[in-house]
Design a protein around this motif. Structure first.
Motif, mmCIF file in Angstrom:
data_model
loop_
_atom_site.group_PDB
_atom_site.id
_atom_site.type_symbol
_atom_site.label_atom_id
_atom_site.label_comp_id
_atom_site.label_asym_id
_atom_site.label_seq_id
_atom_site.Cartn_x
_atom_site.Cartn_y
_atom_site.Cartn_z
ATOM 1 N N VAL A 98 0.847 -1.194 0.000
ATOM 2 C CA VAL A 98 0.000 0.000 0.000
ATOM 3 C C VAL A 98 0.879 1.239 0.000
ATOM 4 C CG1 VAL A 98 -1.764 1.279 1.273
ATOM 5 C CG2 VAL A 98 -1.847 -1.227 1.205
ATOM 6 N N ASP A 99 0.706 2.053 -1.038
ATOM 7 C CA ASP A 99 1.515 3.261 -1.193
ATOM 8 C C ASP A 99 0.837 4.431 -0.472
ATOM 9 O OD1 ASP A 99 3.124 5.341 -1.922
ATOM 10 O OD2 ASP A 99 3.057 4.929 -4.082
ATOM 11 N N TYR A 112 -10.827 0.273 3.917
ATOM 12 C CA TYR A 112 -11.200 -0.414 2.675
ATOM 13 C C TYR A 112 -10.145 -1.471 2.314
ATOM 14 C CZ TYR A 112 -14.707 3.344 1.977
ATOM 15 O OH TYR A 112 -15.764 4.214 2.120
ATOM 16 N N GLY A 113 -9.614 -2.118 3.371
ATOM 17 C CA GLY A 113 -8.633 -3.186 3.168
ATOM 18 C C GLY A 113 -7.194 -2.714 3.099
ATOM 19 N N HIS A 114 -6.977 -1.396 3.177
ATOM 20 C CA HIS A 114 -5.631 -0.842 2.977
ATOM 21 C C HIS A 114 -4.860 -0.615 4.284
ATOM 22 C CE1 HIS A 114 -7.633 0.033 -0.816
ATOM 23 N NE2 HIS A 114 -6.521 0.454 -1.354
ATOM 24 N N GLY A 115 -5.502 -0.841 5.428
ATOM 25 C CA GLY A 115 -4.866 -0.552 6.723
ATOM 26 C C GLY A 115 -5.389 0.779 7.248
ATOM 27 N N ALA A 116 -6.195 0.734 8.338
ATOM 28 C CA ALA A 116 -6.921 1.934 8.776
ATOM 29 C C ALA A 116 -5.998 3.017 9.329
ATOM 30 C CB ALA A 116 -7.979 1.556 9.807
ATOM 31 N N LEU A 165 -3.109 0.397 -3.825
ATOM 32 C CA LEU A 165 -2.838 -0.984 -3.400
ATOM 33 C C LEU A 165 -2.406 -1.859 -4.572
ATOM 34 C CD1 LEU A 165 -4.877 -3.044 -0.880
ATOM 35 C CD2 LEU A 165 -4.300 -4.096 -3.063
ATOM 36 N N GLU A 166 -1.312 -2.581 -4.336
ATOM 37 C CA GLU A 166 -0.874 -3.612 -5.280
ATOM 38 C C GLU A 166 -0.928 -4.946 -4.535
ATOM 39 O OE1 GLU A 166 2.803 -3.174 -8.028
ATOM 40 O OE2 GLU A 166 3.461 -4.395 -6.336
ATOM 41 N N HIS A 190 4.304 1.504 2.244
ATOM 42 C CA HIS A 190 5.500 2.176 1.731
ATOM 43 C C HIS A 190 5.099 3.551 1.203
ATOM 44 C CE1 HIS A 190 4.575 1.646 -2.629
ATOM 45 N NE2 HIS A 190 3.879 0.633 -2.176
ATOM 46 N N ARG A 191 6.118 4.354 0.933
ATOM 47 C CA ARG A 191 5.865 5.644 0.292
ATOM 48 C C ARG A 191 6.694 5.667 -0.980
ATOM 49 N NH1 ARG A 191 3.385 9.583 3.359
ATOM 50 N NH2 ARG A 191 4.044 10.985 1.718
ATOM 51 N N ASP A 192 6.019 5.630 -2.129
ATOM 52 C CA ASP A 192 6.719 5.614 -3.428
ATOM 53 C C ASP A 192 7.825 4.551 -3.445
ATOM 54 O OD1 ASP A 192 5.234 7.656 -4.692
ATOM 55 O OD2 ASP A 192 6.419 9.206 -3.684
#
Ligand SMILES: *Cc1c(COP(=O)(O)O)cnc(C)c1O
Length: 364
Positions: A9-10, A40-44, A233-234, A356-358
């Protein structure tokens, strides 16, 4: 090598999407980041922080436990609105988390007993939570007294640009809320979800509640790039095994793929137990080494199989991308005859979330 089932997740994308939404706001409206269902599944918590960095000033969740989880993660400052219904027990959890709560009737306001800021909801046509009766909503406002923080509603058809019902709901809400807001300018009037925020500035009022767009998912189900959003999200797995398969041989339960030519099958250790839905059987693509290959055979609980062709350049250990690399959640949703929301929300806890960030790792 990558992990078995990893959602990368970026947070830079979440932050940019928040800034994109904030930039669209009119008349000094604030952005409330909706991080229900584990963002939405990305980590609150991670997504809440990224949204706040992008200019959000409020958070919203569906349940009291979700509010408590954000506070436990160290998110102390911002107001959190619990939009869902609460049992008596859950109300106490919401209060302990210093959340704002929703109510529609004087009885519901009495239950809060002045212990939290209250947002009075009018059901203007969603037909779910909230009163349809403006007299009841007005009585709730009266009962809330100086603990009244907001007036709100929720749209049923904001994502459908053809529907005239959206404008009807907006007008019904405006007609009710505007006179109250005039008398009490400190009140926060709010109605818009992501779709309404993007399509109708008149729906922004004092605050917009955006969820799906924050994660770079298009509320209209089209390509998010069209509205300046970046998917965050990937979903990755990897090639655990590679094996040749001859014509007449099959892969997976029920033999729903039978080879008609000599080819190779790559097995990826991810399945519906991770939220990669069984309805994607013979109905999805996977990107390995920059190439798209078809998922073939039945999606099992813990594995899927991919036809990588007779002369594969794919090798065991190669990363495999199920969402991302040109595969949008919107594409997967359309194959499943559902909405993009459900594709990422479906990802199970056993899918590791790597934030992560970028591309640069960030601490959990
Ligand atoms: C989930 C939710 C939202 C956010 O909707 P999106 O379409 O994801 O932007 C806003 N308001 C309420 C009441 C919700 O339940």
């Amino acid at each position: 090598m990558t992990g078995r089932a990893v959602a990368r997740v970026d947070l830079a994308a979440v932050e940019a999407n928040a800034a994109r939404l904030r930039g669209a706001l009119t008349g000094g409206a604030q952005l409330c980041a909706v991080v229900k269902a584990n963002g939405y599944g990305h980590g609150a918590a991670a997504c809440a922080r990224a949204a706040l960095a992008g200019g959000a000033t409020w958070l919203a969740v569906a349940t009291a436990d979700e509010a408590a989880e954000l506070r436990a993660a160290g998110i102390e400052g911002p107001r959190i609105l619990v939009v869902g219904a609460t049992t008596d027990e859950e109300l106490e959890v919401a209060l302990a988390a210093r959340a704002d709560v929703a109510a529609s009737t004087p009885e519901a306001v009495a239950r809060v007993a002045g212990r939290a800021p209250v947002h009075v909801k009018l059901d203007t046509g969603m037909g779910r939570l909230g009163t349809r009766d403006t007299a009841v909503a007005d009585a709730a406002i009266e009962a809330a007294g100086d603990r009244l923080a907001g007036l709100w509603t929720h749209f049923a058809t904001a994502d459908d640009r053809e529907s005239p019902f959206f404008a009807e709901q907006l007008e019904r809400f405006r007609a009710w809320a505007a006179p109250h807001r005039e008398r009490r300018p400190e009140l926060l009037v709010h109605a818009a979800n992501s779709a309404a925020t993007l399509r109708e500035p008149a729906s922004h009022f004092d605050l917009v509640r955006c969820g799906v767009a924050l994660y770079g998912l298009d509320p209209f189900g089209e390509d998010p790039a069209n509205v300046g959003l970046r998917p965050a999200l990937e979903l990755r797995s990897y090639v655990a095994e590679l094996k040749p398969i001859a014509p007449g041989e099959s892969a997976g339960y029920g033999r729903r793929f039978v080879a008609t030519r000599p080819t190779f099958i790559a097995t990826l250790p991810i399945g519906y137990g991770d939220g990669w839905r069984r309805a994607l059987t013979n109905n999805a693509d996977v990107v390995i080494g920059g190439e798209r290959y078809p998922l073939v055979g039945t999606v099992s609980m813990d594995n899927i199989t991919v036809d990588v062709g007779p002369e594969p350049s794919v090798r065991p250990g190669d990363p495999a991308i199920l969402l991302g690399a040109g595969i949008l959640a919107e594409e997967v949703a359309s194959r499943l005859e559902t909405i993009n929301y459900e594709v990422t929300v479906a990802l199970m806890p056993r899918v590791r979330r790597d934030h992560h960030r970028d591309g640069r790792p960030v601490a959990p």
